[in-house]
Write an enzyme that holds these catalytic residues in place. Structure first.
Site, PDB file in Angstrom:
ATOM      1  CE1 TYR A  76      66.657 -13.580  59.786  1.00 29.24           C
ATOM      2  CE2 TYR A  76      67.855 -12.362  58.112  1.00 29.24           C
ATOM      3  CZ  TYR A  76      66.733 -12.539  58.901  1.00 29.24           C
ATOM      4  OH  TYR A  76      65.676 -11.666  58.794  1.00 29.24           O
ATOM      5  CE  LYS A  79      63.409  -9.238  57.436  1.00 33.16           C
ATOM      6  NZ  LYS A  79      62.824 -10.496  56.890  1.00 33.16           N
ATOM      7  CG  HIS A 121      64.338  -9.928  62.395  1.00 30.82           C
ATOM      8  ND1 HIS A 121      64.286 -11.290  62.200  1.00 30.82           N
ATOM      9  CD2 HIS A 121      64.806  -9.754  63.661  1.00 30.82           C
ATOM     10  CE1 HIS A 121      64.722 -11.909  63.300  1.00 30.82           C
ATOM     11  NE2 HIS A 121      65.040 -10.989  64.198  1.00 30.82           N
ATOM     12  CG  ASN A 165      59.311 -10.445  55.596  1.00 26.08           C
ATOM     13  OD1 ASN A 165      60.378  -9.857  55.777  1.00 26.08           O
ATOM     14  ND2 ASN A 165      59.065 -11.638  56.102  1.00 26.08           N
ATOM     15  CD  GLU A 180      66.950 -12.201  66.822  1.00 17.34           C
ATOM     16  OE1 GLU A 180      66.709 -13.266  66.246  1.00 17.34           O
ATOM     17  OE2 GLU A 180      66.145 -11.235  66.834  1.00 17.34           O
TER      18      GLU A 180
HETATM   19  N1  UDP Z   1      61.907 -16.352  54.363  1.00 16.37           N
HETATM   20  C1  UDP Z   1      61.949 -16.532  53.008  1.00 16.37           C
HETATM   21  N2  UDP Z   1      61.319 -17.643  52.473  1.00 16.37           N
HETATM   22  C2  UDP Z   1      60.642 -18.531  53.239  1.00 16.37           C
HETATM   23  C3  UDP Z   1      60.604 -18.336  54.637  1.00 16.37           C
HETATM   24  C4  UDP Z   1      61.248 -17.229  55.168  1.00 16.37           C
HETATM   25  O1  UDP Z   1      62.536 -15.740  52.283  1.00 16.37           O
HETATM   26  O2  UDP Z   1      60.076 -19.490  52.710  1.00 16.37           O
HETATM   27  C5  UDP Z   1      62.587 -15.186  54.939  1.00 16.37           C
HETATM   28  C6  UDP Z   1      61.606 -14.126  55.374  1.00 16.37           C
HETATM   29  O3  UDP Z   1      62.094 -12.863  54.964  1.00 16.37           O
HETATM   30  C7  UDP Z   1      61.580 -14.238  56.867  1.00 16.37           C
HETATM   31  C8  UDP Z   1      62.991 -14.734  57.183  1.00 16.37           C
HETATM   32  O4  UDP Z   1      63.322 -15.578  56.092  1.00 16.37           O
HETATM   33  O5  UDP Z   1      61.275 -13.004  57.489  1.00 16.37           O
HETATM   34  C9  UDP Z   1      63.125 -15.519  58.462  1.00 16.37           C
HETATM   35  O6  UDP Z   1      62.158 -16.577  58.463  1.00 16.37           O
HETATM   36  P1  UDP Z   1      61.268 -16.865  59.739  1.00 16.37           P
HETATM   37  O7  UDP Z   1      60.585 -18.167  59.509  1.00 16.37           O
HETATM   38  O8  UDP Z   1      62.095 -16.735  60.971  1.00 16.37           O
HETATM   39  O9  UDP Z   1      60.148 -15.723  59.681  1.00 16.37           O
HETATM   40  P2  UDP Z   1      59.899 -14.439  60.602  1.00 16.37           P
HETATM   41  O10 UDP Z   1      60.337 -14.794  62.002  1.00 16.37           O
HETATM   42  O11 UDP Z   1      60.731 -13.315  60.009  1.00 16.37           O
HETATM   43  O12 UDP Z   1      58.430 -14.164  60.501  1.00 16.37           O
HETATM   44 MG    MG Z   2      62.096 -15.599  62.692  1.00 11.58          MG
END
Ligand code: UDP
Ligand code: MG
Length: 136
Positions: free
Chosen positions: A52, A12, A118, A115, A129
């Protein structure tokens, strides 16, 4: 049972900006994930929204799409045994605060939104994807 599969990984904007591309790629390759394809791109907000769209009802959706389109990213096809789960383990929990030691998000993540990486969450989503970014 193990099987060879592919998954999509994205480095990212926060991690690209801090020159962490090689460090993160090394974590994958040291852990038996082969990088089959990789490209640095800069997507626009509409493309991020499409990528997304599974999160479109979430309160963080708009910020998430703005963020993913805010700077260059690196998209990669990773391949290996149980690549989807292997990559998720290497990534660590969504919130870097909750991520285990030595995971990518623990090492490099700044916050729940920044974070660093992805990773696809299932083999089905991995296929979708990968074809989103690598059309052939
Ligand atoms: N995210 C966020 N706030 C939240 C939850 C998720 O900004 O409360 C963002 C975070 O960067 C995350 C992305 O949305 O990586 C997608 O969320 P997901 O639950 O799919 O998490 P991941 O699969 O990336 O661990
Ligand atoms: Mg996810």
């Amino acid at each position: 049972m193990s099987k060879i599969e592919q998954t999509l990984s994205i480095i990212k904007p926060d991690a690209v900006e801090r020159n962490l591309i090689e460090e993160i790629k090394n974590i994958f390759t040291k852990n038996k994930l082969i990088i089959k394809d990789s490209k640095k791109i800069h997507i626009n907000k509409d493309e991020a929204a499409e990528f997304y769209k599974i999160h479109q009802s979430k309160p963080f959706y708009n910020d998430l799409c703005s963020y993913l389109s805010s700077g260059p990213i690196v998209v990669m096809i990773l391949e290996g045994e149980n690549a989807v789960i292997t990559n998720r383990k290497l990534m660590g929990a969504t919130n870097p605060k909750d991520a285990e030691e030595n995971t990518i998000r623990k090492l490099y993540g700044i916050s729940i939104d920044k974070n660093s990486v992805h990773g696809s969450d299932s083999p089905d989503n991995a296929k979708k994807e990968i074809s989103f970014f690598f059309k052939n």
